[in-house]
Design a protein around this motif. Structure first.
Motif, mmCIF file in Angstrom:
data_model
loop_
_atom_site.group_PDB
_atom_site.id
_atom_site.type_symbol
_atom_site.label_atom_id
_atom_site.label_comp_id
_atom_site.label_asym_id
_atom_site.label_seq_id
_atom_site.Cartn_x
_atom_site.Cartn_y
_atom_site.Cartn_z
ATOM 1 N N ALA A 1 0.844 -1.198 0.000
ATOM 2 C CA ALA A 1 0.000 0.000 0.000
ATOM 3 C C ALA A 1 0.877 1.245 0.000
ATOM 4 N N ILE B 1 -1.269 4.368 4.255
ATOM 5 C CA ILE B 1 -1.973 3.531 5.240
ATOM 6 C C ILE B 1 -2.564 4.447 6.302
ATOM 7 N N THR C 1 -2.408 3.099 -4.266
ATOM 8 C CA THR C 1 -2.940 1.972 -3.479
ATOM 9 C C THR C 1 -3.044 2.432 -2.029
ATOM 10 N N SER C 2 -3.951 1.819 -1.277
ATOM 11 C CA SER C 2 -4.103 2.257 0.114
ATOM 12 C C SER C 2 -4.747 1.174 0.960
ATOM 13 N N MET C 3 -4.444 1.236 2.270
ATOM 14 C CA MET C 3 -5.097 0.346 3.228
ATOM 15 C C MET C 3 -5.600 1.189 4.383
ATOM 16 N N ARG D 1 -10.607 1.848 -3.699
ATOM 17 C CA ARG D 1 -9.377 1.088 -3.459
ATOM 18 C C ARG D 1 -9.639 -0.058 -2.492
ATOM 19 N N GLY E 1 -2.610 -4.728 -2.649
ATOM 20 C CA GLY E 1 -2.120 -3.499 -2.011
ATOM 21 C C GLY E 1 -3.211 -2.507 -1.673
ATOM 22 N N SER E 2 -4.452 -2.811 -1.955
ATOM 23 C CA SER E 2 -5.540 -1.886 -1.647
ATOM 24 C C SER E 2 -6.653 -2.603 -0.908
#
Ligand code: MGD
Ligand code: MGD
Ligand code: SF4
Ligand code: MO
Length: 729
Positions: free
Chosen positions: A193, A196, A316-318, A347, A352-353
């Protein structure tokens, strides 16, 4: 024994050999008979560990480097967990209360008396006057068995579990947003990611092994955003810290979404193709400008804008959270409001998301799946759904009309005991006297029970109120499975037999069922048979383990559900291709306006009170308060207080202060730290009696999840002149 100064040979040459039965620093150097690959008994990360076993005792551990989640690493609790096995406090016999305290009993006597009490109470007051409380430290097998025991053998609607204090806000929100209750991604997605958000989680102290995943993301260039009233250890290495006032997260999430929309950092295409409800949410957040959001949350407007920019521009993100946003009377609304950010940017369901709530207890995930909740049947089925009821009644071989309906949740069960409506209780793996808010009331309730049996391996503070204490099993004394925070079902292996005359939990439950005349429904001779029944019961349900078996789980180091058929490999990442679990395949936005906590600060109680954990202690502390090396790290509760607030009150570091709320008060040393908001104090909750943080907390419940508001209430601080804690000075 390797040493930094001597090699083993040099050391022995100088001092002679160490007798091989001498434990060094608690470390037993004897050669083990076997190494058993299993898992830590504590948090939901469920790190792999190898227990060293000699003469049917656990004498130490070795890392298990092949297990992919932790690759041999362990946190301070993980490296000490083996010490509970031979603890002198271990319950080794059933105990029956007499006028002069407890006496040891034999199993027939203890179980017969328990079954008699069930019959007596139920014939006098009705089936639902006898309740059952379970827990999520137990295996999937036991979670399934508890639900079946309560419905089939006790015939009561009133069964619930300690996860009601833990995961239920996230669980309810996940079902509302996605149609399923499980983390969307495997942890292995975290390092990929690019941004985050960690909100309401003291990740480094509560899930220490996951810090490694976040740091790997940071090494790959990710921006880390932490949202918490305290600068927790993970926040010290974050790119951005949002010091939110307790109880304001839904407003903060709305403020972030406002910025994403305003700057066109949303994914219109994803919203259009894969979600419902965005328009109402867009309208709601229009008013949450950075300045209004700052006013509500205490987070500077510029920081809110920066966080939105980091999130908005990332590829990308978490988003990960734990109890800091869930332990609220709007816990479900907080979670849904953060999920809006994930959906708006599309996402999720990609490498990665994604998104996840970080499961707390060892089997926090599996413990909430197999039917030990008041509204749930096996396979995550809904007890109010006629089709689901028919399926399970048929599977268990009962007329559907005999299957009880939805019962009360854990705190409501304690309330009804206090009100005299529930008269009898069996509890297993739960210590409500320490863990439920407003402990004065919990104590009153326990004193009122006509009959109470507790199943535990230590005499917990709650078990002291029991008429009968049944000596159950430690995690390492049984076979079984647990489902970790990422949805991976893993195998726990039996390392040693139960100590003394203690019995495996499932044997106790099945034996009781037999004495209640339902033995033919509980004809199991090992945990694997229970697992096989559980997988069949789950087949076709929302939480499908149908294709799992012990052999498959072992061969693959865990299997992620859904896994409906034997040839199915399991599902590490959910929602790929934007396919959600609602019947229309779409995810849902939710537009809940911000509302304040049940108890906000005022003139009389001007300071926010919040509670949580420290790295070396676990939950109500029954296990970790018995392990010396962990007690040494943090022996008693301290009250975190900011130097500005301390100066205003004239409090110095180490001074014993009294913290007072509308429910009660406690005296404890002040720990002056710059890492907490100056309008907030924090006390960890792992201690009982006069050291219990839950003397102070508020038992107000979230209307949907029925979780209590552990994370915010109002308090004041009083000085106790002249009393100081010598250790701190
Ligand atoms: N060492 C240790 N590890 C554990 C456990 C343990 O007892 N000890 N228990 C396990 C279990 S069952 C659980 S549930 C998890 C809990 O794991 P976490 O939820 O990470 O831990 P907590 O300490 O309960 O609370 C997390 C953070 O929430 C913050 N917080 C308080 N109020 C708010 C708020 O209004 N908003 C936001 N954003 N943050 C807020 C607190 O300052 C705290 O740092 O840990 C698991 N791991
Ligand atoms: N103020 C405040 N209170 C909180 C929280 C907070 O953040 N603040 N957090 C809440 C949360 S998230 C949680 S999860 C709860 C936890 O609260 P509890 O569930 O009450 O705490 P535990 O310490 O897990 O108590 C479980 C008991 O079960 C026993 N036990 C453990 N495993 C087994 C097993 O396999 N078999 C048997 N027979 N017994 C077993 C242990 O010895 C212990 O006595 O506390 C909640 N209370
Ligand atoms: S991170 Fe959790 S599972 Fe891993 S060693 Fe620590 S307490 Fe045990
Ligand atoms: Mo928890």
């Amino acid at each position: 024994m390797a040493s930094l100064i001597y090699s083993e040979e040099e050391y022995i040459a100088q001092y002679g050999p160490t007798p091989n039965d001498t434990p060094v620093n608690g470390w037993d150097s004897r050669e083990p008979d076997k190494l058993v690959k299993t898992h830590c008994c504590f948090c939901g990360v469920q790190c792999g560990i190898q227990l060293k076993v000699k003469d049917d005792k656990v004498i130490g551990f070795e890392p298990w480097e092949e297990f992919p989640v932790n690759q041999g690493k362990l946190c301070p609790k993980g490296v000490k967990r083996y010490l509970q096995n031979e603890h002198p406090d271990r319950l080794v016999d059933p105990l029956i209360r007499t006028e002069n305290g407890y006496r040891e009993a034999n199993w027939d006597e203890a179980l017969n008396q328990t079954a008699d009490a069930v019959r007596r109470i139920q014939s006098k007051y009705g089936k639902d006057a006898f309740a059952f409380l379970g827990g999520a430290s137990m295996t999937n097998e036991k979670a399934y068995l508890n639900g079946k025991f309560a419905r089939v053998a006790l015939g009561t609607a009133n069964i619930d579990y300690n996860g009601r204090l833990c995961m239920v806000s996230a669980g309810a929100a996940n079902k509302m947003a996605f149609g399923v209750d499980r983390a969307a991604n495997p942890w292995s997605d975290i390092p990929n990611a690019k941004v985050i958000i960690l909100t309401g989680t003291n990740l480094a102290e509560c899930f220490p092994i996951l810090t490694d995943y976040v740091w790997r993301a940071r090494d790959n260039g990710a921006k880390i955003i932490v949202i918490d009233p305290r600068i927790t250890p993970i926040a010290r290495t974050a790119d951005l810290f949002l010091p939110v006032r307790p109880g304001r997260d839904s407003a903060l999430a709305h403020g972030l979404l406002h910025q994403l929309i305003k700057n066109d950092w949303i994914d219109e295409r994803f919203i259009e193709d894969h979600t419902n409800g965005f328009e109402a949410t867009r309208e709601l957040v229009e008013k949450y400008t950075p300045s209004l959001t700052e006013k509500i949350t205490g987070v500077p407007a510029a920081t809110i804008a920066k966080a939105a920019e980091f999130w908005g521009l990332a590829e990308t993100s978490m988003l990960l959270h734990a109890r800091g946003i869930e332990h609220h009377t709007k816990g479900v609304e907080n979670v849904l409001s953060y999920i809006n950010l994930v959906l708006a940017t599309g996402r999720i369901g990609k490498p990665g998301s994604g998104y996840g709530t970080i499961t707390g207890q060892g089997n926090g995930q599996g413990g909430r799946e197999h039917g030990q909740r008041c509204n749930q049947l096996p396979g995550g089925r809904d007890i109010n759904d006629q089709g689901h009821r028919n399926e399970i009644a048929e599977f268990w071989g009962l007329p559907e009309s005999e299957l009880p309906g939805e019962g009360l949740t854990a705190c409501e069960i304690i309330n009804d005991i206090e009100d005299g409506k529930i008269k009898g209780l069996i509890s297993i793996s739960f210590n409500p006297l320490v863990s439920i808010p407003d402990s004065k009331r919990t104590r009153k309730a326990l004193e009122k029970l006509e009959f109470f049996a507790a199943i535990d391996f230590f005499m917990s503070e709650t078990a002291r109120y029991a008429d009968i204490v049944l000596a159950g099993s430690l995690q390492e004394e049984d076979e079984g499975t647990v489902t970790t925070g990422e949805g991976r079902c893993v195998r726990l292996r039996n390392s040693v037999p139960p100590a003394g005359n203690a019995r495996r939990d499932w044997e106790i439950i099945c034996d009781l069922a037999d004495r209640l005349g339902k033995g033919d429904h509980f004809d199991f001779s090992n945990s694997e048979q229970i697992f096989d029944e559980l997988t069949k019961a789950s087949q076709g349900g929302p939480i499908d383990y149908g294709g799992m078996s012990y052999g498959k789980i072992e061969a693959n180091m865990g299997v992620f559900w859904p896994c409906p058929t034997t040839d199915h490999p399991g599902t590490p990442r959910l929602f790929e291709g934007g396919k959600f679990f609602h019947s229309d395949g779409r995810a849902r936005f939710h537009a809940f306006d911000y509302r304040p906590p049940a108890e906000d600060v005022d003139h009389d109680y001007p300071i926010f009170f919040t509670s949580g954990r420290v790295v070396s202690q676990y939950l109500s502390g029954t296990q970790t308060r018995r392990i010396g090396g962990l007690v040494d790290q943090y022996p008693e509760p301290l009250c975190e207080i900011h130097p500005l607030l301390a100066a205003r009150l004239g409090v110095f570091d180490g001074e014993v202060i009294r913290v007072v709320t509308r429910r009660g008060s406690m005296s404890l040393p002040a720990q002056i730290v710059k890492s907490i908001r100056p309008d907030t104090i924090f006390i960890p909750y792992h201690w009982p009696g006069k050291k219990a943080a839950n003397q102070l907390t508020n038992r107000a419940l979230d209307p949907i999840s029925k979780i209590p508001e552990f994370k915010v209430c109002a308090c004041r601080i009083e000085k106790l002149e002249g009393k100081t804690n010598p250790k701190m000075n």
